[in-house]
Every structure is written in structure tokens, then in C-alpha cells.
Design a protein around this motif. Structure first.
Motif, PDB file in Angstrom:
ATOM      1  N   ALA A 165     103.123  82.793  22.814  1.00  0.00           N
ATOM      2  CA  ALA A 165     103.612  82.651  24.185  1.00  0.00           C
ATOM      3  C   ALA A 165     105.088  83.009  24.303  1.00  0.00           C
ATOM      4  O   ALA A 165     105.912  82.601  23.487  1.00  0.00           O
ATOM      5  N   ASP A 166     105.399  83.780  25.331  1.00  0.00           N
ATOM      6  CA  ASP A 166     106.779  84.127  25.639  1.00  0.00           C
ATOM      7  C   ASP A 166     107.402  83.114  26.586  1.00  0.00           C
ATOM      8  O   ASP A 166     108.616  82.873  26.560  1.00  0.00           O
ATOM      9  N   VAL A 167     106.568  82.548  27.456  1.00  0.00           N
ATOM     10  CA  VAL A 167     107.043  81.628  28.490  1.00  0.00           C
ATOM     11  C   VAL A 167     106.078  80.456  28.588  1.00  0.00           C
ATOM     12  O   VAL A 167     104.852  80.633  28.537  1.00  0.00           O
ATOM     13  N   LEU A 168     106.639  79.256  28.733  1.00  0.00           N
ATOM     14  CA  LEU A 168     105.855  78.050  29.005  1.00  0.00           C
ATOM     15  C   LEU A 168     106.376  77.406  30.269  1.00  0.00           C
ATOM     16  O   LEU A 168     107.588  77.268  30.448  1.00  0.00           O
ATOM     17  N   THR A 169     105.468  76.994  31.157  1.00  0.00           N
ATOM     18  CA  THR A 169     105.871  76.129  32.270  1.00  0.00           C
ATOM     19  C   THR A 169     105.317  74.733  32.022  1.00  0.00           C
ATOM     20  O   THR A 169     104.187  74.568  31.559  1.00  0.00           O
ATOM     21  N   CYS A 170     106.154  73.732  32.313  1.00  0.00           N
ATOM     22  CA  CYS A 170     105.716  72.334  32.312  1.00  0.00           C
ATOM     23  C   CYS A 170     106.300  71.705  33.568  1.00  0.00           C
ATOM     24  O   CYS A 170     106.405  72.384  34.591  1.00  0.00           O
ATOM     25  N   TYR A 171     106.685  70.435  33.548  1.00  0.00           N
ATOM     26  CA  TYR A 171     107.259  69.783  34.722  1.00  0.00           C
ATOM     27  C   TYR A 171     108.651  69.236  34.405  1.00  0.00           C
ATOM     28  O   TYR A 171     109.037  69.132  33.238  1.00  0.00           O
ATOM     29  N   ASP A 172     109.364  68.842  35.458  1.00  0.00           N
ATOM     30  CA  ASP A 172     110.668  68.217  35.252  1.00  0.00           C
ATOM     31  C   ASP A 172     110.496  66.812  34.670  1.00  0.00           C
ATOM     32  O   ASP A 172     109.369  66.316  34.532  1.00  0.00           O
ATOM     33  N   ASP A 173     111.602  66.165  34.342  1.00  0.00           N
ATOM     34  CA  ASP A 173     111.511  64.913  33.586  1.00  0.00           C
ATOM     35  C   ASP A 173     110.942  63.747  34.369  1.00  0.00           C
ATOM     36  O   ASP A 173     110.586  62.714  33.794  1.00  0.00           O
TER      37      ASP A 173
ATOM     38  N   ALA B 123     101.514  67.197  21.599  1.00  0.00           N
ATOM     39  CA  ALA B 123     102.321  68.405  21.441  1.00  0.00           C
ATOM     40  C   ALA B 123     101.749  69.324  20.365  1.00  0.00           C
ATOM     41  O   ALA B 123     101.831  70.558  20.487  1.00  0.00           O
ATOM     42  N   GLN B 124     101.169  68.755  19.336  1.00  0.00           N
ATOM     43  CA  GLN B 124     100.560  69.575  18.290  1.00  0.00           C
ATOM     44  C   GLN B 124      99.406  70.396  18.859  1.00  0.00           C
ATOM     45  O   GLN B 124      99.224  71.573  18.499  1.00  0.00           O
ATOM     46  N   LYS B 125      98.622  69.791  19.752  1.00  0.00           N
ATOM     47  CA  LYS B 125      97.504  70.525  20.370  1.00  0.00           C
ATOM     48  C   LYS B 125      98.018  71.685  21.217  1.00  0.00           C
ATOM     49  O   LYS B 125      97.497  72.805  21.158  1.00  0.00           O
ATOM     50  N   LEU B 126      99.020  71.395  22.034  1.00  0.00           N
ATOM     51  CA  LEU B 126      99.578  72.451  22.885  1.00  0.00           C
ATOM     52  C   LEU B 126     100.287  73.506  22.039  1.00  0.00           C
ATOM     53  O   LEU B 126     100.167  74.710  22.305  1.00  0.00           O
ATOM     54  N   ALA B 127     100.996  73.067  21.005  1.00  0.00           N
ATOM     55  CA  ALA B 127     101.716  74.010  20.139  1.00  0.00           C
ATOM     56  C   ALA B 127     100.760  74.986  19.465  1.00  0.00           C
ATOM     57  O   ALA B 127     101.096  76.163  19.278  1.00  0.00           O
ATOM     58  N   ALA B 128      99.568  74.507  19.118  1.00  0.00           N
ATOM     59  CA  ALA B 128      98.593  75.400  18.487  1.00  0.00           C
ATOM     60  C   ALA B 128      98.200  76.530  19.438  1.00  0.00           C
ATOM     61  O   ALA B 128      98.027  77.685  19.011  1.00  0.00           O
ATOM     62  N   ILE B 129      98.079  76.210  20.718  1.00  0.00           N
ATOM     63  CA  ILE B 129      97.747  77.241  21.711  1.00  0.00           C
ATOM     64  C   ILE B 129      98.931  78.187  21.897  1.00  0.00           C
ATOM     65  O   ILE B 129      98.760  79.415  21.950  1.00  0.00           O
ATOM     66  N   LEU B 130     100.121  77.634  21.980  1.00  0.00           N
ATOM     67  CA  LEU B 130     101.319  78.466  22.130  1.00  0.00           C
ATOM     68  C   LEU B 130     101.459  79.434  20.964  1.00  0.00           C
ATOM     69  O   LEU B 130     101.795  80.614  21.150  1.00  0.00           O
ATOM     70  N   GLU B 131     101.200  78.935  19.776  1.00  0.00           N
ATOM     71  CA  GLU B 131     101.327  79.779  18.588  1.00  0.00           C
ATOM     72  C   GLU B 131     100.232  80.847  18.551  1.00  0.00           C
ATOM     73  O   GLU B 131     100.495  82.013  18.245  1.00  0.00           O
TER      74      GLU B 131
ATOM     75  N   GLY C 239     105.283  69.142  26.799  1.00  0.00           N
ATOM     76  CA  GLY C 239     105.608  70.561  26.917  1.00  0.00           C
ATOM     77  C   GLY C 239     106.873  70.931  26.175  1.00  0.00           C
ATOM     78  O   GLY C 239     106.907  71.913  25.414  1.00  0.00           O
ATOM     79  N   LEU C 240     107.936  70.149  26.371  1.00  0.00           N
ATOM     80  CA  LEU C 240     109.197  70.450  25.684  1.00  0.00           C
ATOM     81  C   LEU C 240     109.053  70.315  24.178  1.00  0.00           C
ATOM     82  O   LEU C 240     109.590  71.131  23.410  1.00  0.00           O
ATOM     83  N   ARG C 241     108.317  69.292  23.736  1.00  0.00           N
ATOM     84  CA  ARG C 241     108.143  69.085  22.301  1.00  0.00           C
ATOM     85  C   ARG C 241     107.335  70.220  21.679  1.00  0.00           C
ATOM     86  O   ARG C 241     107.683  70.738  20.610  1.00  0.00           O
ATOM     87  N   ALA C 242     106.259  70.625  22.322  1.00  0.00           N
ATOM     88  CA  ALA C 242     105.426  71.709  21.797  1.00  0.00           C
ATOM     89  C   ALA C 242     106.217  73.009  21.705  1.00  0.00           C
ATOM     90  O   ALA C 242     106.125  73.741  20.710  1.00  0.00           O
TER      91      ALA C 242
ATOM     92  N   ALA D  88     109.387  73.316  21.337  1.00  0.00           N
ATOM     93  CA  ALA D  88     110.355  73.188  20.240  1.00  0.00           C
ATOM     94  C   ALA D  88     109.682  73.383  18.887  1.00  0.00           C
ATOM     95  O   ALA D  88     110.273  73.973  17.969  1.00  0.00           O
ATOM     96  N   LEU D  89     108.445  72.914  18.766  1.00  0.00           N
ATOM     97  CA  LEU D  89     107.734  73.021  17.491  1.00  0.00           C
ATOM     98  C   LEU D  89     107.494  74.472  17.088  1.00  0.00           C
ATOM     99  O   LEU D  89     107.542  74.812  15.899  1.00  0.00           O
ATOM    100  N   VAL D  90     107.220  75.329  18.056  1.00  0.00           N
ATOM    101  CA  VAL D  90     106.886  76.716  17.723  1.00  0.00           C
ATOM    102  C   VAL D  90     107.951  77.717  18.172  1.00  0.00           C
ATOM    103  O   VAL D  90     107.813  78.920  17.937  1.00  0.00           O
ATOM    104  N   GLY D  91     108.995  77.234  18.810  1.00  0.00           N
ATOM    105  CA  GLY D  91     110.076  78.131  19.209  1.00  0.00           C
ATOM    106  C   GLY D  91     109.755  79.030  20.383  1.00  0.00           C
ATOM    107  O   GLY D  91     110.195  80.191  20.420  1.00  0.00           O
TER     108      GLY D  91
END
Length: 264
Positions: A119-127, A107-115, A143-146, A148-151
């Protein structure tokens, strides 16, 4: 202009699940960023398909680059994890596999990209990752964790509409039999897809189906011309892939959204 980041498990997932949404966002003037957790090296390929000295992961990266260009992605990133294969296989528990990676680490890796992308919108998958694949389930968790980390303001969980597939099996049974195409039997697996009642967003991507088909075709190592994805007649393809389905927490009940970037 808004920024849409679409997060996937393996090469080709982006085209099958979100290809229409990505192309729609691009044509609407938004920035599209594609992030893939693995290089899909556990995929299956016919003998002799790869060139001398070419690995499947190399081919699948090249295929993803081609598909990303078709879909209008301005940036493509691989997180670098190993394809985990199916549940219970040796690859699933191998060191470095996406499935065994701590959620917070990925999630930290993905969050760095989001930040970086704001990003305004993220798509991931269902549970359940659509159909229970461990890497897809991990995409949901990471996806959900990342986000949440960056809002990240909007998070949409790409899903499979189980009821839509059941209706399609009845509608196109004769066509499928005539062409020799084997349709997914969702009745055999209660965990395949989600019931329509929990889905909150349905995006009509029928104007972008030719791009979606081209992007699928770019993944030739995994999607053959005779596959379920490409072998079906145009009408059946439009039914199966002309709408992309999502779940967004806090929305519903029922389908209340038809555009992931509405108002942005």
C-alpha cells in the motif's frame, strides 16, 4: 498505478467518509482496497426489514459488497471483530468486540493486508473517530499502528470539518426546515468533528457525488431515502459531501493537499 487502502469501522462508513476519494482513485487508474473492522451487527434496522433467517451482519456485508463495487474497490476484507456499539453499552465491553481488542493484535491483521498490497496510502480516522464512537477511535489507533509496522508512506486521517458544518447550518437552515431534514447540531457536542485549522487535506469529490450517493443508497438497512444523507436537495448534498477532509501528520499548517495520491 498506486494502491490506496481505506480502513473503516462499520459498513456504510466507507461511503459516507471516503466514497468520493475511493471512486476518484479508481477512475484515476489506481487500485482501491477496502478494509472494514466489523460487520456492523449493532446497527438499528426496522422490524420486518430483514428476510427470514437473515441476520443484520449478513445484510450489511452484502450491502458493503454492493457499495464497494460502486466505488471501484478491487478487494474487500472484513477483519472479523464484533461491532462494539456505543460507549457504555454491554456490547462495548463484550469479548471479541473491536474496542476491547488489543491494538497490536488488530494492527497485525491490517498490517498483513498493507504489506500484501504494498500500500502507498492508508486512510483511517482522526483520534476522536470523527464523533467519539469507540470503534472509530480504535480505527485511528489500529490504522496508525499498522502503518508504522510496515512503513506505509502516506497515512491520512479522515475527519469531519466542524467549521464547514457550522457554515452549512446557517446556509441551508431554511431548506432543511422546509424539507423536514434534521441537520447535525455540532454546537451540542464540542467533540463532533475537528476545527478547520487542524485539517491539512481537502479533496474535491464533487465529480463523483452520484457514485457516492449510490454507495450510500446501497446501505439501505442503515441509510433510508428520508435520512439526512439522502433526503437533502442536490445543492445541500454537494455542500455536505462534495469535499472530503483529512489530516496528515507533518503537513500544514492549513490545507496543503488536495489529492491523496498526488505524484504516485
Amino acid at each position: 498505478m498506486a494502491t490506496l487502502v481505506s480502513f473503516h469501522a462499520h459498513p456504510d462508513d466507507e461511503s459516507i467518509a471516503c466514497g468520493g476519494v475511493l471512486r476518484k482513485a479508481y477512475e484515476s487508474g489506481h487500485r482501491v482496497v477496502l478494509v472494514v473492522a466489523t460487520r456492523g451487527e449493532q446497527g438499528e434496522v426496522d422490524e420486518g426489514f430483514l428476510g427470514d433467517g437473515e441476520s443484520l451482519s449478513q445484510r450489511r456485508v452484502a450491502e458493503t459488497q454492493a457499495a464497494a463495487a460502486v466505488l471501484g474497490a478491487a478487494r474487500l476484507e472484513f477483519l472479523g471483530y464484533a461491532d462494539s456499539g456505543m460507549m457504555g453499552t454491554p456490547a462495548n465491553q463484550a469479548p471479541g468486540s473491536f474496542w476491547t481488542t488489543p491494538v497490536d493484535d488488530a494492527a497485525q491483521k491490517l498490517a498483513a493486508i498493507l504489506e500484501e498490497e504494498q500500500a502507498d496510502v492508508l486512510t483511517c480516522y482522526d483520534d476522536n473517530g470523527g464523533y467519539g464512537h469507540p470503534d472509530h477511535i480504535q480505527v485511528h489507533r489500529v490504522g496508525l499502528r499498522a502503518a508504522a509496522l510496515v512503513g506505509t508512506p502516506r497515512v491520512y486521517q479522515s475527519t469531519i470539518n466542524r467549521d464547514q458544518i457550522l457554515r452549512g447550518r446557517l446556509r441551508f437552515a431554511e431548506q432543511a426546515a422546509a424539507t423536514g431534514i434534521e441537520m447535525p447540531d455540532v454546537t451540542a457536542d464540542e467533540q463532533f468533528g475537528m476545527p478547520e485549522e487542524v485539517i491539512t487535506a481537502a479533496v474535491d469529490v464533487s465529480p463523483y457525488l452520484e457514485y457516492k450517493r449510490q454507495a450510500m443508497r446501497a446501505h439501505a438497512s442503515q441509510i433510508s431515502e428520508n435520512s439526512f444523507f439522502l433526503g437533502m436537495p442536490d445543492e445541500a448534498f454537494r455542500y455536505a459531501f462534495g469535499t472530503e477532509w483529512f489530516i496528515r501528520e507533518g503537513q500544514g499548517p492549513g490545507i496543503t493537499e488536495t489529492d491523496l495520491l498526488a505524484g504516485l
